[in-house]
Design an enzyme around this catalytic site. Structure first.
Site, PDB file in Angstrom:
ATOM      1  N   ASP A 143      40.494 -15.937 -24.357  1.00 39.08           N
ATOM      2  CA  ASP A 143      40.432 -16.963 -23.323  1.00 39.08           C
ATOM      3  C   ASP A 143      38.991 -17.403 -23.160  1.00 39.08           C
ATOM      4  O   ASP A 143      38.088 -16.788 -23.715  1.00 39.08           O
ATOM      5  CB  ASP A 143      40.993 -16.437 -21.996  1.00 39.08           C
ATOM      6  CG  ASP A 143      40.498 -15.044 -21.691  1.00 39.08           C
ATOM      7  OD1 ASP A 143      39.299 -14.785 -21.870  1.00 39.08           O
ATOM      8  OD2 ASP A 143      41.313 -14.211 -21.270  1.00 39.08           O
TER       9      ASP A 143
ATOM     10  N   ASP B  68      35.893 -18.326 -20.565  1.00 37.76           N
ATOM     11  CA  ASP B  68      35.391 -18.207 -19.198  1.00 37.76           C
ATOM     12  C   ASP B  68      34.117 -19.022 -19.048  1.00 37.76           C
ATOM     13  O   ASP B  68      33.290 -19.076 -19.955  1.00 37.76           O
ATOM     14  CB  ASP B  68      35.096 -16.736 -18.875  1.00 37.76           C
ATOM     15  CG  ASP B  68      36.369 -15.904 -18.876  1.00 37.76           C
ATOM     16  OD1 ASP B  68      37.363 -16.361 -18.296  1.00 37.76           O
ATOM     17  OD2 ASP B  68      36.366 -14.822 -19.477  1.00 37.76           O
TER      18      ASP B  68
ATOM     19  N   ASP C 211      28.567  -6.672 -17.580  1.00 36.19           N
ATOM     20  CA  ASP C 211      28.662  -5.260 -17.933  1.00 36.19           C
ATOM     21  C   ASP C 211      27.871  -4.892 -19.194  1.00 36.19           C
ATOM     22  O   ASP C 211      26.861  -4.202 -19.125  1.00 36.19           O
ATOM     23  CB  ASP C 211      30.134  -4.797 -17.995  1.00 36.19           C
ATOM     24  CG  ASP C 211      31.050  -5.715 -18.793  1.00 36.19           C
ATOM     25  OD1 ASP C 211      30.556  -6.670 -19.426  1.00 36.19           O
ATOM     26  OD2 ASP C 211      32.270  -5.467 -18.805  1.00 36.19           O
TER      27      ASP C 211
HETATM   28  P1  ATP Z   1      38.571  -9.940 -23.296  1.00 34.04           P
HETATM   29  O1  ATP Z   1      38.508 -10.232 -24.735  1.00 34.04           O
HETATM   30  O2  ATP Z   1      39.333  -8.720 -22.958  1.00 34.04           O
HETATM   31  O3  ATP Z   1      38.937 -11.124 -22.429  1.00 34.04           O
HETATM   32  P2  ATP Z   1      36.078 -10.228 -21.902  1.00 34.04           P
HETATM   33  O4  ATP Z   1      34.711  -9.629 -22.163  1.00 34.04           O
HETATM   34  O5  ATP Z   1      36.157 -11.715 -21.921  1.00 34.04           O
HETATM   35  O6  ATP Z   1      37.053  -9.564 -22.919  1.00 34.04           O
HETATM   36  P3  ATP Z   1      37.040 -10.453 -19.233  1.00 34.04           P
HETATM   37  O7  ATP Z   1      37.740  -9.434 -18.396  1.00 34.04           O
HETATM   38  O8  ATP Z   1      37.735 -11.721 -19.607  1.00 34.04           O
HETATM   39  O9  ATP Z   1      36.563  -9.681 -20.519  1.00 34.04           O
HETATM   40  O10 ATP Z   1      35.691 -10.788 -18.486  1.00 34.04           O
HETATM   41  C1  ATP Z   1      34.850 -11.888 -18.836  1.00 34.04           C
HETATM   42  C2  ATP Z   1      33.388 -11.494 -18.645  1.00 34.04           C
HETATM   43  O11 ATP Z   1      33.130 -11.168 -17.283  1.00 34.04           O
HETATM   44  C3  ATP Z   1      32.960 -10.262 -19.423  1.00 34.04           C
HETATM   45  O12 ATP Z   1      32.623 -10.569 -20.752  1.00 34.04           O
HETATM   46  C4  ATP Z   1      31.779  -9.790 -18.618  1.00 34.04           C
HETATM   47  O13 ATP Z   1      30.628 -10.554 -18.896  1.00 34.04           O
HETATM   48  C5  ATP Z   1      32.209 -10.087 -17.197  1.00 34.04           C
HETATM   49  N1  ATP Z   1      32.897  -8.933 -16.573  1.00 34.04           N
HETATM   50  C6  ATP Z   1      34.224  -8.707 -16.528  1.00 34.04           C
HETATM   51  N2  ATP Z   1      34.507  -7.567 -15.883  1.00 34.04           N
HETATM   52  C7  ATP Z   1      33.315  -7.056 -15.489  1.00 34.04           C
HETATM   53  C8  ATP Z   1      32.917  -5.891 -14.753  1.00 34.04           C
HETATM   54  N3  ATP Z   1      33.825  -5.032 -14.315  1.00 34.04           N
HETATM   55  N4  ATP Z   1      31.591  -5.710 -14.537  1.00 34.04           N
HETATM   56  C9  ATP Z   1      30.661  -6.599 -14.964  1.00 34.04           C
HETATM   57  N5  ATP Z   1      30.976  -7.695 -15.669  1.00 34.04           N
HETATM   58  C10 ATP Z   1      32.270  -7.936 -15.926  1.00 34.04           C
HETATM   59 MG    MG Z   2      37.859 -12.898 -21.451  1.00 39.80          MG
END
Ligand code: ATP
Ligand code: MG
Length: 454
Positions: A76, A78, A159
């Site tokens: 997705d 963001d 994170d």
């Molecule tokens: P995925 O492929 O699972 O979507 P993702 O890294 O995009 O991986 P998301 O949960 O969509 O994970 O979160 C988007 C972004 O928001 C992360 O890449 C990170 O930068 C930030 N983020 C999400 N959760 C946290 C957290 N618990 N603490 C700090 N930053 C976070």
């Molecule tokens: Mg994501």
């Protein structure tokens, strides 16, 4: 290995990744990386351009940039911006502010939702409850995280370094404040800032690091890995509903077996499944093998695009607890049928104190367990009738798994396999519920970085 970056740029990457908050970001110009607009969702591009047009900064951030640079396909897209949630909300017709403790905006385009977050900044709280925008509990866990900041501050609040890369359509540049590009190249998961403090703020980061390690095949950097085993009990503070979502992401993402091994390695399994951990620590090899067989099976089903359900997962994860309770009750003199009822109820009740399993799934778990007894005992006409039970298929699959795990059953699964061939018309083909329980592509609660009790 970092694929989508030009070789010449690699020499620009810092060799030691200790970039500080004062450092200038590393900026990759359009010609220095290979992220192309064609790989980006049209809707995400619309959000970026509209925010820019309205005078705001806007970037793609997080997993989508990480995955594009690794040549993976983003799950997705963001967006991060300096516009406040209210300003974003006012700009898009189908926008909605979600979450109270961590406000974000969902901008909807048909089935796709673009999640837009406002730049966050770190916040200190001298006195509990003095700042309504940011709040921590006595253990340092963030209860509210709505203090807005600059792009740099936003990067430092994320994170892992590989999740803090930004891409802008205003110049098509990539911005790196945390040496994330170098870590992507080294295949390292490194926490931004002090790992222990960051886990304290949000213990779910311990689950995220394991999920990314399994998904990307990356190594967890030493200092990032070091505090996990000692701090895993902090997971007990996380809201049970959020843990259900996180566990679904962990076990229904196609790498469940690998993740289970990492959870055991880093002592993360026991705080989440205390009853099961106690049972499998008591040398209950059968219980552990059943869980491993179920997780492998789940991974294979996902690979083959077949439906998976948390009910089957929890039936396997809690089976050792159920069996132990049942035996205990029977040895105390309780009859088999009430012992089964009581044991299944207790096993579930103890678990939902930590992870709230929605009722539709916990009911299905108990049915799968109950049917095990019927499958072991039924004969003749009763056996044929059982074929049309709405949960027969799941219970039969569970029986297969028990056998696969090495359990010696009074009547093996072969009997049921043959019976289904003899009576194909009796077997129910439609699933009981088409809710797979697979993690939704998007959260509906906006519980992203919000670690607390919602
Ligand atoms: P995925 O492929 O699972 O979507 P993702 O890294 O995009 O991986 P998301 O949960 O969509 O994970 O979160 C988007 C972004 O928001 C992360 O890449 C990170 O930068 C930030 N983020 C999400 N959760 C946290 C957290 N618990 N603490 C700090 N930053 C976070
Ligand atoms: Mg994501």
């Amino acid at each position: 290995m970092l694929k989508k970056i030009h070789k010449a740029v690699r020499s620009l990457l810092p060799t030691n990744s200790a970039m500080t908050a004062e450092d200038e970001p590393l900026v990759l110009e359009r010609a220095e990386h290979c992220i192309s607009r064609k790989q980006i969702s049209k809707n995400a591009l619309t959000v970026l351009y509209d925010l820019n047009k309205a005078g705001y900064e806007a970037y793609l951030v997080g997993g989508c940039i990480r995955d594009l640079l690794l040549s993976g396909k983003p799950k997705d897209f963001d967006v991060a911006t300096n516009a406040t949630p209210e300003q974003v909300n006012a700009l898009f017709r189908r926008a909605r502010i979600v979450g109270r403790r961590f406000k974000i905006v969902h901008v909807r385009f048909g089935r796709e939702v673009i999640e837009v977050t406002t730049f966050r900044a770190a916040h200190q709280e001298p006195q509990a409850g003095t700042d309504p925008r940011g709040e921590q509990n006595s253990q340092g866990m963030l209860l509210r995280d709505n203090v807005y900041g600059s792009l740099r501050e936003d990067a430092l609040r994320r994170d892992f370094t590989i999740n803090a890369l930004y891409y802008s359509v205003d110049g098509f540049r990539v911005f790196d404040y945390t040496a994330g590009l170098a870590d992507l190249d080294k295949q390292l998961l490194r926490m931004i800032g002090d790992p222990a403090q960051r886990y304290r703020e949000d213990p779910v980061r311990m689950l995220r690091v394991i999920r990314f390690a399994a998904k990307l095949g990356f190594t967890i950097e030493k200092a990032t890995a070091a505090p996990i085993a000692d701090m895993s009990h902090h997971l007990e503070q996380v809201a049970p509903a959020r843990l259900f979502d996180e566990i679904s992401k962990l076990f229904l993402g196609g790498q469940a077996y690998k993740i289970f091994q990492l959870m055991l390695k880093y002592d993360i399994f026991a705080p989440l499944f205390p009853g099961t951990a106690r049972c499998i620590n008591k040398n209950n090899t059968l219980g552990k093998q059943l869980i491993e067989a179920a997780l492998t099976n789940t991974d294979q089903r996902i690979e083959a695009n077949k439906p998976v359900t948390p009910a089957f997962l929890y039936a396997s994860l809690l089976w050792p607890v159920f069996v132990e309770h049942r035996k205990q009750l029977e040895s105390n003199g309780m009859h088999a049928a009430p012992a089964r009822q009581t044991a299944s109820q207790e096993a579930i009740e103890q678990q939902i104190a930590v992870i709230s399993i929605p009722r539709r799934f916990s009911i299905a778990v108990r049915e799968i367990w109950n049917l095990q007894y019927n499958l072991e005992m039924s004969k003749g006409k009763r056996a044929v009738t059982l074929l049309s039970h709405p949960r027969f298929r799941a219970a039969y699959d569970f029986l297969l798994m028990r056998e696969q795990a090495g359990e010696k059953l009074p009547r093996g699964s072969q009997f049921w396999t043959d019976l289904q061939i003899e009576h194909p018309d009796q077997v129910r083909t439609t699933p009981v519920s088409n809710h797979s329980g697979r993690p939704r592509r998007r959260r509906s609660s906006g519980a992203r970085r919000q670690p607390a009790t919602d």
